[in-house]
Write an enzyme that holds these catalytic residues in place. Sequence first.
Site, PDB file in Angstrom:
ATOM      1  N   LYS A 182     -44.103  -3.199  16.440  1.00  9.77           N
ATOM      2  CA  LYS A 182     -43.495  -1.928  16.820  1.00  9.77           C
ATOM      3  C   LYS A 182     -43.082  -1.155  15.573  1.00  9.77           C
ATOM      4  CE  LYS A 182     -41.356  -3.207  21.220  1.00  9.77           C
ATOM      5  NZ  LYS A 182     -42.131  -2.248  22.030  1.00  9.77           N
ATOM      6  N   ARG A 206     -45.484  -8.673  30.528  1.00  7.73           N
ATOM      7  CA  ARG A 206     -46.329  -8.990  31.692  1.00  7.73           C
ATOM      8  C   ARG A 206     -46.946 -10.381  31.565  1.00  7.73           C
ATOM      9  NH1 ARG A 206     -49.609  -3.605  30.468  1.00  7.73           N
ATOM     10  NH2 ARG A 206     -47.461  -3.091  29.900  1.00  7.73           N
TER      11      ARG A 206
HETATM   12  N1  BES Z   1     -40.120  -4.145  25.839  1.00  5.73           N
HETATM   13  C1  BES Z   1     -41.124  -3.152  25.803  1.00  5.73           C
HETATM   14  C2  BES Z   1     -40.849  -1.981  26.761  1.00  5.73           C
HETATM   15  C3  BES Z   1     -39.647  -1.135  26.437  1.00  5.73           C
HETATM   16  C4  BES Z   1     -39.798   0.048  25.757  1.00  5.73           C
HETATM   17  C5  BES Z   1     -38.390  -1.492  26.898  1.00  5.73           C
HETATM   18  C6  BES Z   1     -38.700   0.853  25.506  1.00  5.73           C
HETATM   19  C7  BES Z   1     -37.297  -0.706  26.644  1.00  5.73           C
HETATM   20  C8  BES Z   1     -37.444   0.464  25.957  1.00  5.73           C
HETATM   21  C9  BES Z   1     -42.477  -3.760  26.197  1.00  5.73           C
HETATM   22  O1  BES Z   1     -42.662  -5.078  25.863  1.00  5.73           O
HETATM   23  C10 BES Z   1     -43.531  -2.982  25.486  1.00  5.73           C
HETATM   24  O2  BES Z   1     -43.561  -3.036  24.302  1.00  5.73           O
HETATM   25  N2  BES Z   1     -44.377  -2.289  26.244  1.00  5.73           N
HETATM   26  C11 BES Z   1     -45.426  -1.512  25.682  1.00  5.73           C
HETATM   27  C12 BES Z   1     -46.666  -1.809  26.464  1.00  5.73           C
HETATM   28  C13 BES Z   1     -47.902  -1.205  25.867  1.00  5.73           C
HETATM   29  C14 BES Z   1     -48.249  -1.888  24.578  1.00  5.73           C
HETATM   30  C15 BES Z   1     -49.022  -1.340  26.864  1.00  5.73           C
HETATM   31  C16 BES Z   1     -45.038  -0.051  25.811  1.00  5.73           C
HETATM   32  O3  BES Z   1     -44.510   0.331  26.847  1.00  5.73           O
HETATM   33  O4  BES Z   1     -45.253   0.687  24.857  1.00  5.73           O
HETATM   34 MN    MN Z   2     -43.402  -5.326  23.886  1.00  3.96          MN
END
Ligand code: BES
Ligand code: MN
Length: 500
Positions: free
Chosen positions: A278, A352
């Site tokens: 990230k 997921r």
């Molecule tokens: N934990 C994150 C989602 C999240 C984002 C929670 C902001 C709280 C605040 C999750 O694991 C994630 O990183 N999701 C990605 C998925 C994508 C790579 C398909 C996302 O939503 O960007």
């Molecule tokens: Mn994630």
Amino acid sequence: MADLTLTAKNPTSVKADALVVGTCSTSDGLAVVADQLPQDLVRQIETLAPQLGLTGAPDEVRKLPAGAGVQADVLVLTGLGERQADGTFGAETLRRAAGAALRGLAGTASAVVALPTADEADLAAVAEGALLGAYAFTRYRAGDAAAKAAAVRTIEVATPFARSASARTAVERARVVADAVHGTRDLINTAPNDLYPATFADAAKAAVKELGAKGVKVTVLDEKQLAAGGYGGILAVGQGSSRPPRLVKVAYAPAKPASKVALVGKGITFDTGGISLKPPAGMPAMTSDMSGAAAVLHTVLAAARLGLPVAVTGYLCLAENMPGGNAQRPGDVITMKGGKTVEVTNTDAEGRLVMGDGLVAAVEEGHDVVLDIATLTGAQVVALGNRVSGVLGTDEVRDAVKAAADAVGEQFWPMPMPEELKANLKSKVADMVNSASDRAGGMLFAAVFLREFVGSTPWAHLDIAGPAYNEKGAFGYTPTGGTGVGVRTMLGFLEAAAAR
Ligand code: BES
Ligand code: MN
Ligand code: ZN
């Protein structure tokens, strides 16, 4: 937690550090909503409201000297906004006003709350809101800073229903609910160097003892047992961390349950994104990526403490998503529990993967209905913002979750799982990909992915990515940091299931 009792006394005669009363907005300006206050004090406040900058709007909290005729030293005005058409304010407005006032009293020892309660449901809301607002997380603060932030310790709620038996039951429920929400917030607010899968599992065992949740059994699967059980998703996500993953099962089984419900929670104790790292800006908030698992744990404990006639099993899917030398790579193909294979196209779509395993485990054990709750997608935040969670799934269960949320005062909104998104699961090498090349409808696609692991069990998925963690200012009974969202909705869902 604060000690909360009811009193039938005139609140002006109660000795406390502060007396909380409501204000509301009318066409003639601010009105004080408290018959028992001295008339001249009320007149003074109402006349001077414009100069004091007071309107009676929600989340407007003001402390004033109480003056003669009031035993408390400080008078706290908390805004209720406009009256509803029927003249009352509604449960959630009362809950928030009580919470905002108690939040504003941090560092004060005692308060008496005199908000207008038209019936026992209103009283329950005031009690719950006051307890939810009287929250402080001071684990990492020393000395003076901790004392200043400390929550109010003693709350008396003034109400004509003080002696009714059902009011007492309602207050007992409010205590259990507040304990559950506070416990959830505490776990979320615990720093990720202190809370990782093994310590989360320990905390689950400790919470059962501490809260005296009778009839609850905790089972912890460590990494070896996860491997033996085929939990390929949880293991793949956890393998990049020096702190191995866990699956914690928290089971409450009353005699002759009306139904059997499974709750599956995402427990990523920190989400760096893994090798699909990230960007730095949003990363610190990923200490909250275990909010779903925390909510599941405390919902099961609350159900047990309330003795609900529903069997509830919680599955906490715990892993730390780190980019260590043994981390999974984009392109890895993993085998999930139950045998389906997943091409990991993005290691940041880890939630997921752990949830798929948890759902299969829940479904294998046979439940009438499965709810899962997760901080799953950034797309949830884009679609619904920071205060409204998404709910998707089987039509009936999804609608029952929405109804439960409405009844307890949490904001959830139903979202669809359009058939065409199924095509985005397609992988060139495996049964499915974990992340679609098309980013559109990210919250919906994540639910379509999870559905692959649910089979024919009635199911709903709660995406709380935005609402789980409050990075903005506190409001109502919601503090900054972990909010505990989802606990009250899931508990309300279980209570409704018990009544059906
Ligand atoms: N934990 C994150 C989602 C999240 C984002 C929670 C902001 C709280 C605040 C999750 O694991 C994630 O990183 N999701 C990605 C998925 C994508 C790579 C398909 C996302 O939503 O960007
Ligand atoms: Mn994630
Ligand atoms: Zn995540």
